[in-house]
Write a protein that holds these residues in place. Structure first.
Motif, PDB file in Angstrom:
ATOM      1  N   LEU A 298      92.790  72.391  43.887  1.00  0.00           N
ATOM      2  CA  LEU A 298      93.231  70.940  44.405  1.00  0.00           C
ATOM      3  C   LEU A 298      93.592  70.632  45.872  1.00  0.00           C
ATOM      4  CD1 LEU A 298      96.157  71.085  41.632  1.00  0.00           C
ATOM      5  CD2 LEU A 298      94.038  70.005  41.486  1.00  0.00           C
ATOM      6  N   TYR A 299      93.147  71.496  46.452  1.00  0.00           N
ATOM      7  CA  TYR A 299      93.380  71.490  47.969  1.00  0.00           C
ATOM      8  C   TYR A 299      92.042  70.688  48.617  1.00  0.00           C
ATOM      9  CZ  TYR A 299      97.627  73.655  48.293  1.00  0.00           C
ATOM     10  OH  TYR A 299      98.899  74.371  48.152  1.00  0.00           O
ATOM     11  N   ASP A 300      92.322  69.563  49.690  1.00  0.00           N
ATOM     12  CA  ASP A 300      91.671  68.665  50.098  1.00  0.00           C
ATOM     13  C   ASP A 300      90.762  69.584  51.164  1.00  0.00           C
ATOM     14  OD1 ASP A 300      93.677  66.443  49.414  1.00  0.00           O
ATOM     15  OD2 ASP A 300      91.765  66.705  48.361  1.00  0.00           O
ATOM     16  N   TYR A 301      91.451  70.381  52.300  1.00  0.00           N
ATOM     17  CA  TYR A 301      90.838  70.654  53.190  1.00  0.00           C
ATOM     18  C   TYR A 301      91.197  72.370  53.540  1.00  0.00           C
ATOM     19  CZ  TYR A 301      90.713  65.698  54.278  1.00  0.00           C
ATOM     20  OH  TYR A 301      90.495  64.620  54.317  1.00  0.00           O
ATOM     21  N   TRP A 302      90.258  72.871  54.141  1.00  0.00           N
ATOM     22  CA  TRP A 302      90.176  74.454  54.385  1.00  0.00           C
ATOM     23  C   TRP A 302      89.967  74.776  55.749  1.00  0.00           C
ATOM     24  CZ3 TRP A 302      92.028  77.969  50.363  1.00  0.00           C
ATOM     25  CH2 TRP A 302      92.148  77.223  49.233  1.00  0.00           C
ATOM     26  N   GLY A 303      90.704  75.855  56.229  1.00  0.00           N
ATOM     27  CA  GLY A 303      90.322  76.553  57.301  1.00  0.00           C
ATOM     28  C   GLY A 303      88.971  77.507  56.896  1.00  0.00           C
ATOM     29  N   GLN A 304      88.427  78.349  57.945  1.00  0.00           N
ATOM     30  CA  GLN A 304      87.328  79.037  57.882  1.00  0.00           C
ATOM     31  C   GLN A 304      87.636  80.256  57.284  1.00  0.00           C
ATOM     32  OE1 GLN A 304      88.842  78.648  60.723  1.00  0.00           O
ATOM     33  NE2 GLN A 304      89.199  80.521  61.704  1.00  0.00           N
ATOM     34  N   GLY A 305      89.014  80.835  57.495  1.00  0.00           N
ATOM     35  CA  GLY A 305      89.421  82.055  56.876  1.00  0.00           C
ATOM     36  C   GLY A 305      89.524  83.070  57.910  1.00  0.00           C
ATOM     37  N   THR A 306      90.551  84.083  57.633  1.00  0.00           N
ATOM     38  CA  THR A 306      90.734  85.202  58.797  1.00  0.00           C
ATOM     39  C   THR A 306      90.798  86.431  57.686  1.00  0.00           C
ATOM     40  OG1 THR A 306      91.759  86.031  60.521  1.00  0.00           O
ATOM     41  CG2 THR A 306      93.003  84.851  59.120  1.00  0.00           C
ATOM     42  N   GLN A 307      90.347  87.716  58.058  1.00  0.00           N
ATOM     43  CA  GLN A 307      90.339  88.877  57.407  1.00  0.00           C
ATOM     44  C   GLN A 307      91.619  89.670  57.665  1.00  0.00           C
ATOM     45  OE1 GLN A 307      87.809  90.188  55.002  1.00  0.00           O
ATOM     46  NE2 GLN A 307      89.616  91.730  54.694  1.00  0.00           N
ATOM     47  N   VAL A 308      92.152  90.045  56.665  1.00  0.00           N
ATOM     48  CA  VAL A 308      93.204  90.971  56.926  1.00  0.00           C
ATOM     49  C   VAL A 308      92.902  92.359  56.159  1.00  0.00           C
ATOM     50  CG1 VAL A 308      95.711  91.376  56.264  1.00  0.00           C
ATOM     51  CG2 VAL A 308      94.873  89.295  57.009  1.00  0.00           C
TER      52      VAL A 308
ATOM     53  N   TYR B 269      93.155  82.184  54.118  1.00  0.00           N
ATOM     54  CA  TYR B 269      93.127  80.937  54.262  1.00  0.00           C
ATOM     55  C   TYR B 269      94.117  79.831  54.359  1.00  0.00           C
ATOM     56  CZ  TYR B 269      88.225  82.302  52.702  1.00  0.00           C
ATOM     57  OH  TYR B 269      87.029  82.943  52.456  1.00  0.00           O
ATOM     58  N   CYS B 270      94.254  78.910  55.257  1.00  0.00           N
ATOM     59  CA  CYS B 270      95.031  77.971  55.079  1.00  0.00           C
ATOM     60  C   CYS B 270      94.165  76.641  54.584  1.00  0.00           C
ATOM     61  CB  CYS B 270      95.906  77.430  56.385  1.00  0.00           C
ATOM     62  SG  CYS B 270      94.928  76.813  57.559  1.00  0.00           S
ATOM     63  N   ALA B 271      95.343  75.795  53.772  1.00  0.00           N
ATOM     64  CA  ALA B 271      94.849  74.519  53.178  1.00  0.00           C
ATOM     65  C   ALA B 271      95.643  73.628  53.328  1.00  0.00           C
ATOM     66  CB  ALA B 271      94.126  75.034  51.754  1.00  0.00           C
ATOM     67  N   ALA B 272      95.264  72.580  53.036  1.00  0.00           N
ATOM     68  CA  ALA B 272      96.043  71.086  52.945  1.00  0.00           C
ATOM     69  C   ALA B 272      95.730  70.364  51.786  1.00  0.00           C
ATOM     70  CB  ALA B 272      95.499  70.344  54.326  1.00  0.00           C
ATOM     71  N   ASN B 273      96.972  70.047  51.304  1.00  0.00           N
ATOM     72  CA  ASN B 273      97.048  69.205  50.035  1.00  0.00           C
ATOM     73  C   ASN B 273      97.941  68.072  50.041  1.00  0.00           C
ATOM     74  OD1 ASN B 273      96.009  68.716  47.374  1.00  0.00           O
ATOM     75  ND2 ASN B 273      97.864  69.493  46.685  1.00  0.00           N
ATOM     76  N   LEU B 274      97.859  67.119  49.545  1.00  0.00           N
ATOM     77  CA  LEU B 274      98.581  65.956  49.581  1.00  0.00           C
ATOM     78  C   LEU B 274     100.294  66.157  48.779  1.00  0.00           C
ATOM     79  CD1 LEU B 274      96.617  62.673  48.867  1.00  0.00           C
ATOM     80  CD2 LEU B 274      97.653  63.339  50.946  1.00  0.00           C
ATOM     81  N   GLY B 275     100.374  67.329  48.181  1.00  0.00           N
ATOM     82  CA  GLY B 275     101.431  68.000  47.746  1.00  0.00           C
ATOM     83  C   GLY B 275     101.474  69.121  47.307  1.00  0.00           C
ATOM     84  N   PHE B 276     102.698  69.800  46.888  1.00  0.00           N
ATOM     85  CA  PHE B 276     102.531  71.257  46.743  1.00  0.00           C
ATOM     86  C   PHE B 276     101.489  71.453  45.233  1.00  0.00           C
ATOM     87  CE2 PHE B 276     103.534  75.356  45.514  1.00  0.00           C
ATOM     88  CZ  PHE B 276     103.989  75.373  44.209  1.00  0.00           C
TER      89      PHE B 276
END
Length: 122
Positions: free
Chosen positions: A108-118, A95-102
């Motif tokens: 703690l992350y506010d936004y998430w993608g749907q995910g991709t299988q590896v 998943y990728c995700a977005a947060n206001l800081g590291f």
């Protein structure tokens, strides 16, 4: 609001490589730190690596240092996770995700993608 969409997952043999992409959109996405996480069956979601849009400074989990690289293409509004020397234990939904800081904590992350299988086979 920030929208995130991952792509690039798939199946690969051990030792192989994959590159994941995370396309970002929304008015303020460039103010966010972008993290990559993964979650294997029965395990908690764990931090893999991350980067800020502006400075390019990166952080990585010890388990992927030297094998994975996070980068951005600001012109394409895309964050990448280049994964080399893949191991079966790298198998997970990424998943990728977005947060206001590291942050290395998923909650703690506010936004998430749907995910991709590896999937990495031995």
């Amino acid at each position: 609001q920030v929208q995130l969409a991952e792509s690039g997952g798939g199946s690969v043999q051990a030792g192989g490589s994959l590159r994941l992409s995370c396309a970002a959109s929304g008015r303020t996405f460039r103010t966010y730190y972008m993290g990559w996480f993964r979650q294997a069956p029965g395990k908690e979601r764990e931090f893999v690596g991350g980067i800020s849009w502006g400075g390019g400074r990166t952080q990585y989990a010890d388990s992927v240092k030297g094998r994975f690289t996070v980068s951005t293409d600001n012109a394409k509004n895309t964050v990448y996770l280049q994964m080399n020397s893949l191991k079966p234990e790298d198998t997970a939904v990424y998943y990728c995700a977005a947060n206001l800081g590291f942050a290395a904590v998923a909650d703690l992350y506010d936004y998430w993608g749907q995910g991709t299988q590896v999937t990495v086979s031995s």
